[in-house]
Design an enzyme around this catalytic site. Structure first.
Site, PDB file in Angstrom:
ATOM      1  CG  HIS A 101      15.914 -41.318 146.831  1.00  0.00           C
ATOM      2  ND1 HIS A 101      16.198 -41.136 148.167  1.00  0.00           N
ATOM      3  CD2 HIS A 101      17.053 -40.998 146.165  1.00  0.00           C
ATOM      4  CE1 HIS A 101      17.446 -40.707 148.293  1.00  0.00           C
ATOM      5  NE2 HIS A 101      17.987 -40.623 147.093  1.00  0.00           N
TER       6      HIS A 101
ATOM      7  CG  ASP B 226      19.483 -41.200 156.974  1.00  0.00           C
ATOM      8  OD1 ASP B 226      19.707 -41.216 155.753  1.00  0.00           O
ATOM      9  OD2 ASP B 226      20.386 -41.064 157.819  1.00  0.00           O
TER      10      ASP B 226
ATOM     11  CG  LEU C  19      -1.765 -35.098 158.831  1.00  0.00           C
ATOM     12  CD1 LEU C  19      -1.214 -35.259 160.243  1.00  0.00           C
ATOM     13  CD2 LEU C  19      -1.367 -36.320 157.986  1.00  0.00           C
TER      14      LEU C  19
HETATM   15  C1  FPP Z   1      17.808 -39.746 153.002  1.00  0.00           C
HETATM   16  O1  FPP Z   1      18.275 -41.009 152.567  1.00  0.00           O
HETATM   17  C2  FPP Z   1      16.636 -39.386 152.254  1.00  0.00           C
HETATM   18  C3  FPP Z   1      16.519 -38.291 151.432  1.00  0.00           C
HETATM   19  C4  FPP Z   1      17.612 -37.325 151.221  1.00  0.00           C
HETATM   20  C5  FPP Z   1      15.302 -38.021 150.682  1.00  0.00           C
HETATM   21  C6  FPP Z   1      14.007 -38.393 151.314  1.00  0.00           C
HETATM   22  C7  FPP Z   1      13.069 -38.619 150.216  1.00  0.00           C
HETATM   23  C8  FPP Z   1      12.108 -39.561 150.182  1.00  0.00           C
HETATM   24  C9  FPP Z   1      11.728 -40.430 151.312  1.00  0.00           C
HETATM   25  C10 FPP Z   1      11.391 -39.749 148.888  1.00  0.00           C
HETATM   26  C11 FPP Z   1       9.979 -39.386 148.904  1.00  0.00           C
HETATM   27  C12 FPP Z   1       9.716 -38.017 149.347  1.00  0.00           C
HETATM   28  C13 FPP Z   1       8.763 -37.241 148.824  1.00  0.00           C
HETATM   29  C14 FPP Z   1       8.385 -35.995 149.520  1.00  0.00           C
HETATM   30  C15 FPP Z   1       8.060 -37.616 147.599  1.00  0.00           C
HETATM   31  P1  FPP Z   1      19.739 -41.127 152.003  1.00  0.00           P
HETATM   32  O2  FPP Z   1      19.665 -41.051 150.511  1.00  0.00           O
HETATM   33  O3  FPP Z   1      20.636 -40.111 152.614  1.00  0.00           O
HETATM   34  O4  FPP Z   1      20.115 -42.585 152.466  1.00  0.00           O
HETATM   35  P2  FPP Z   1      21.574 -43.113 152.831  1.00  0.00           P
HETATM   36  O5  FPP Z   1      22.028 -42.350 154.039  1.00  0.00           O
HETATM   37  O6  FPP Z   1      21.336 -44.571 153.121  1.00  0.00           O
HETATM   38  O7  FPP Z   1      22.449 -42.898 151.623  1.00  0.00           O
END
Ligand code: FPP
Length: 248
Positions: free
Chosen positions: A43, A26, A137
């Site tokens: 991201h 997150d 893994l």
């Molecule tokens: C939450 O942060 C994160 C996500 C919804 C996506 C997770 C994705 C990645 C880490 C990118 C790479 C992943 C792969 C598998 C290539 P948020 O956007 O909700 O953050 P915020 O709460 O600060 O808005």
């Protein structure tokens, strides 16, 4: 000069290593916001953090890693962000697959990836097929994943087996139920890490984290380094796990 990678200390290596680490990654959006960048770049930075965490779990010989990449609820985000996330997964698999395969990593996808765009499905199928016999893994990517849906799916598949006479009602127990989840044959996570300071489970592995130790890190996911992972594992190693019983 390339930054020297810090090594885990010997106490960490000699301690009990978690067998299954699950991570709610997150804070990508906040990371970008703090830098006045579009959320999508958060991201992208999160993808780099993920790459290092997978490598570190592999080096530490953690047998299972599950990351929450996209939830069944994430479709509610703006279409541009959803598309970016899907393309990022394609890019991640495209760029990293050979190295993951060389490192003997076996990739799984938990969730309904057939609802993702065709190029995403193609890349996933290629990754699953290429790595299916690997013995290192186990790397689970939770994609279009929702734990309540997973539990409902399990209930439906068990009901069908009862109705067809394949199993008796009385033979349904926790073990059988767990075998009908997407994580069948895998141990439950013993360490659940959530970044960005949030103290929620967010429909992630609700059944499987029943006894997981939860470590909440204030670090935003793109800043989550191998050192942060060592810190979380150390915290886990210091916990007294009783599973509802008494201290040994
Ligand atoms: C939450 O942060 C994160 C996500 C919804 C996506 C997770 C994705 C990645 C880490 C990118 C790479 C992943 C792969 C598998 C290539 P948020 O956007 O909700 O953050 P915020 O709460 O600060 O808005």
């Amino acid at each position: 000069m390339a930054k020297k990678k810090s090594m885990p200390d010997s106490a960490l290596m000699e301690g009990y290593m978690p067998q299954h680490i699950a991570i709610i990654m997150d804070g990508n959006g906040r990371w970008a916001q703090q830098r006045l960048l579009p959320r999508t770049l958060g991201h992208r930075a999160g993808m780099s953090a993920l790459k290092k965490v997978v490598q570190t779990c592999d080096e530490l010989r953690v047998p299972f890693l599950t990351v929450f990449a996209f939830s069944t609820e994430n479709w509610k985000r703006p279409e541009t962000e959803v598309n970016y996330l899907m393309n990022l997964l394609v890019e991640f698999l495209h760029r990293e697959l050979d190295e993951l395969h060389r490192n003997n990593v076996q990739i799984h996808v938990l969730g309904d990836y057939e609802a993702t765009p065709p190029k995403c499905q193609d890349e996933i199928r290629r990754a699953l097929a290429l790595t299916r016999h690997n013995t290192g893994l186990i790397f689970n990517i939770a994609l279009n994943y929702g734990s309540r849906r997973e539990i409902v799916d399990a209930a439906k598949s068990i009901s069908k087996r009862v109705l067809s006479g394949e199993i008796q009602l009385d033979s349904i127990d926790e073990h059988l139920f767990a075998q009908c989840l997407y994580t069948a044959e895998m141990p439950d996570p013993d360490l659940l890490i959530r970044t960005a300071g949030e103290k929620r489970i967010s429909n992630f592995l609700l059944w499987q984290v029943a006894y997981a130790e939860i470590v909440v890190s204030d670090v935003l996911w793109p800043d989550f380094t191998p050192e942060e992972l060592y810190r979380a594992i150390k915290e886990f190693q210091g916990r007294d796990r009783r599973f509802g019983g008494l201290k040994k």
